[in-house]
Design an enzyme around this catalytic site. Structure first.
Site, mmCIF file in Angstrom:
data_model
loop_
_atom_site.group_PDB
_atom_site.id
_atom_site.type_symbol
_atom_site.label_atom_id
_atom_site.label_comp_id
_atom_site.label_asym_id
_atom_site.label_seq_id
_atom_site.Cartn_x
_atom_site.Cartn_y
_atom_site.Cartn_z
ATOM 1 N NE ARG A 173 -26.364 19.285 37.187
ATOM 2 C CZ ARG A 173 -26.555 20.259 36.303
ATOM 3 N NH1 ARG A 173 -27.563 21.039 36.407
ATOM 4 N NH2 ARG A 173 -25.697 20.481 35.342
ATOM 5 C CB SER A 203 -32.016 22.834 41.997
ATOM 6 O OG SER A 203 -31.708 24.073 41.423
ATOM 7 C CD GLU A 209 -29.336 19.171 41.647
ATOM 8 O OE1 GLU A 209 -30.062 19.721 40.805
ATOM 9 O OE2 GLU A 209 -28.364 19.737 42.178
HETATM 10 C C1 FAD Z 1 -26.686 27.176 47.400
HETATM 11 C C2 FAD Z 1 -26.372 25.984 46.525
HETATM 12 C C3 FAD Z 1 -26.249 26.138 45.148
HETATM 13 C C4 FAD Z 1 -25.948 25.047 44.323
HETATM 14 N N1 FAD Z 1 -25.834 25.241 42.988
HETATM 15 C C5 FAD Z 1 -25.548 24.193 42.175
HETATM 16 C C6 FAD Z 1 -25.432 24.389 40.763
HETATM 17 O O1 FAD Z 1 -25.553 25.498 40.243
HETATM 18 N N2 FAD Z 1 -25.166 23.309 39.980
HETATM 19 C C7 FAD Z 1 -24.992 22.061 40.523
HETATM 20 O O2 FAD Z 1 -24.740 21.115 39.750
HETATM 21 N N3 FAD Z 1 -25.086 21.855 41.851
HETATM 22 C C8 FAD Z 1 -25.356 22.877 42.686
HETATM 23 N N4 FAD Z 1 -25.479 22.685 44.034
HETATM 24 C C9 FAD Z 1 -25.303 21.329 44.588
HETATM 25 C C10 FAD Z 1 -23.884 21.053 45.153
HETATM 26 O O3 FAD Z 1 -23.229 22.236 45.482
HETATM 27 C C11 FAD Z 1 -22.992 20.266 44.177
HETATM 28 O O4 FAD Z 1 -23.613 19.034 43.848
HETATM 29 C C12 FAD Z 1 -21.607 19.979 44.779
HETATM 30 O O5 FAD Z 1 -20.760 19.452 43.781
HETATM 31 C C13 FAD Z 1 -21.638 19.045 45.974
HETATM 32 O O6 FAD Z 1 -20.329 19.033 46.540
HETATM 33 P P1 FAD Z 1 -20.087 18.653 48.046
HETATM 34 O O7 FAD Z 1 -18.605 18.540 48.242
HETATM 35 O O8 FAD Z 1 -20.797 19.573 48.935
HETATM 36 O O9 FAD Z 1 -20.739 17.204 48.095
HETATM 37 P P2 FAD Z 1 -21.459 16.523 49.364
HETATM 38 O O10 FAD Z 1 -22.792 17.132 49.548
HETATM 39 O O11 FAD Z 1 -20.531 16.492 50.504
HETATM 40 O O12 FAD Z 1 -21.663 15.039 48.808
HETATM 41 C C14 FAD Z 1 -22.627 14.766 47.802
HETATM 42 C C15 FAD Z 1 -22.537 13.278 47.430
HETATM 43 O O13 FAD Z 1 -21.298 13.032 46.764
HETATM 44 C C16 FAD Z 1 -20.516 12.082 47.497
HETATM 45 N N5 FAD Z 1 -19.126 12.534 47.428
HETATM 46 C C17 FAD Z 1 -18.597 13.678 47.930
HETATM 47 N N6 FAD Z 1 -17.291 13.746 47.635
HETATM 48 C C18 FAD Z 1 -17.000 12.620 46.933
HETATM 49 C C19 FAD Z 1 -15.801 12.106 46.344
HETATM 50 N N7 FAD Z 1 -14.637 12.750 46.440
HETATM 51 N N8 FAD Z 1 -15.869 10.911 45.715
HETATM 52 C C20 FAD Z 1 -17.035 10.234 45.606
HETATM 53 N N9 FAD Z 1 -18.193 10.662 46.141
HETATM 54 C C21 FAD Z 1 -18.169 11.849 46.787
HETATM 55 C C22 FAD Z 1 -21.064 12.116 48.918
HETATM 56 O O14 FAD Z 1 -20.791 10.898 49.603
HETATM 57 C C23 FAD Z 1 -22.531 12.355 48.659
HETATM 58 O O15 FAD Z 1 -23.168 11.151 48.283
HETATM 59 C C24 FAD Z 1 -25.776 23.760 44.889
HETATM 60 C C25 FAD Z 1 -25.887 23.601 46.284
HETATM 61 C C26 FAD Z 1 -26.192 24.703 47.088
HETATM 62 C C27 FAD Z 1 -26.303 24.526 48.573
#
Ligand code: FAD
Length: 348
Positions: free
Chosen positions: A170, A247, A340
């Site tokens: 992570r 999480s 996380e």
């Molecule tokens: C219901 C639920 C279930 C989930 N299950 C999992 C799981 O099973 N496993 C897991 O690992 N995670 C899980 N997550 C966490 C999350 O979905 C992941 O971390 C996902 O990859 C985040 O993507 P996002 O586009 O929403 O990022 P955001 O929340 O929009 O951004 C997260 C961070 O990354 C940065 N960021 C976003 N895009 C970029 C980019 N292109 N370049 C550089 N930085 C960037 C943002 O600035 C921020 O700091 C879960 C979340 C939820 C709500």
């Protein structure tokens, strides 16, 4: 500049996060290509204006006070498949593509490899940021390289190898810093339609196969989605258990012998073990559904590791609940839980 100002659509960032929390942005723009993303970043940096990049907002906790400067919503689209001489497939995906859409499309194209990562919300560009993982597979297992925009130099760095990203449990060198922006991601998939080897015992049991087996990718995707739904880990606007950031705490990785002797643990490399955060939280007296301030936030009814907004919560409420969980685990188990999600403008 090919950006779409969307400020008129919402006065707060809450609709752009899966927790549905977060105060206003000074300026909100949506970018629909990597070039537009670079252009917006350069303009903001030239003006010394702060920028927050948001994909699906599924791994952020944004302060109630909001965010200064520009918030960029990433919506670049496009993916390309190239069959390689050895039968494997190189998949190139723009950072703004919805991640589960990418997984679904590869499975529908008869390609295996990503199926265990089904149902994870967010955009593709964020997947290397915390090396997303689920059910025994991490993006780092398949990632070849990324194209990055480096805000320190103002240059695009093409084909930065996965090995240079410090991918771990992570985490990566991209997490928690805002100067390296993922523009696109390349992954290699086996190309024979079979899943990655099933490593996760719960998934192997559900599928009725031995750990290590490879199964049709579509079968695994369905099983993973069903398991995730049972834990509130697939977004559903009608289900407050999914108004979360997934999480909230990582499973602590500590020197062997740390933590309560009876805590479930797994080997985590050279003298280290990974403890189950959910077990520690339950030991500290929390249960599914345990409420935070005014019941406006609560632990999910399905999974103690997810902190959820019950509809009227604030970020301050969520952080108060998170602090009581963290402090409870520290007092009862002597282990420090680490959040996380990325905390924006706030801290635990
Ligand atoms: C219901 C639920 C279930 C989930 N299950 C999992 C799981 O099973 N496993 C897991 O690992 N995670 C899980 N997550 C966490 C999350 O979905 C992941 O971390 C996902 O990859 C985040 O993507 P996002 O586009 O929403 O990022 P955001 O929340 O929009 O951004 C997260 C961070 O990354 C940065 N960021 C976003 N895009 C970029 C980019 N292109 N370049 C550089 N930085 C960037 C943002 O600035 C921020 O700091 C879960 C979340 C939820 C709500």
């Amino acid at each position: 500049m090919r950006t779409v100002p969307v400020r008129a659509l919402a006065s707060t960032l809450a609709p752009y996060t899966t927790l549905r929390l977060g105060g206003p942005a000074e300026r909100l723009v949506e970018v629909r290509s990597a070039d537009a993303l670079v252009e917006v970043m350069r303009a903001a940096d030239d003006a010394a204006e702060p920028v927050l990049l948001l994909g699906g907002g599924s791994n952020v906790v944004v302060a109630d006070a909001g965010v200064p400067g520009t918030v960029v919503l990433l919506a670049s689209a496009g993916r390309r498949l190239e069959r390689r001489p050895d039968g494997s497939v190189l998949l190139t995906v723009e950072a703004g593509e919805d991640w589960d859409g990418v997984v679904a499309a590869t499975v529908a194209d008869g390609l295996g490899g990503l199926e265990c990562l089904s149902g994870i919300p967010g955009r593709t560009g964020a997947t290397p940021v915390q090396n997303v993982g689920a059910y025994g597979v991490e993006i780092g297992d398949l990632l070849v390289d990324v194209d990055l925009y480096d805000r320190r130099t103002g240059a695009v760095r093409a084909n930065v190898p996965a090995s240079q990203l410090g991918l771990g449990y992570r985490t990566s060198t991209l997490k928690g810093r805002a100067d390296a922006i993922v523009l696109r991601v390349r992954m290699v998939l086996p190309g024979d339609g079979a899943s990655a080897p099933i490593r996760y015992p719960e998934l192997a049991r559900t599928l009725g196969v031995e750990p290590g087996s490879r199964v049709p990718a579509a079968t695994v995707r369905e099983a993973v989605l069903a398991l995730r739904r049972g834990k509130g880990m697939v977004l559903d606007p009608a289900d407050h258990d999914t108004w979360s950031a997934g999480s909230f705490f990582t499973n602590p990785v500590l020197p062997a012998g740390s933590g309560p002797a009876d805590a479930p643990r797994w080997p985590a490399g050279a003298g280290m073990v990974k403890l189950a955060a959910a077990w520690l939280i339950e030991q500290a007296g929390f249960r599914r559904g345990s409420p935070g301030p005014g019941g406006r936030v609560a632990l999910s009814d399905k999974h103690v590791l997810a902190l959820t907004n019950r509809g009227s919560g604030t970020t301050a409420d969520l952080l108060e609940l998170a602090r009581s969980v963290r402090d409870g685990v520290r007092e009862r188990c002597g282990v420090e839980l680490v959040p996380e999600p990325v905390l924006v403008g706030c801290r635990l």
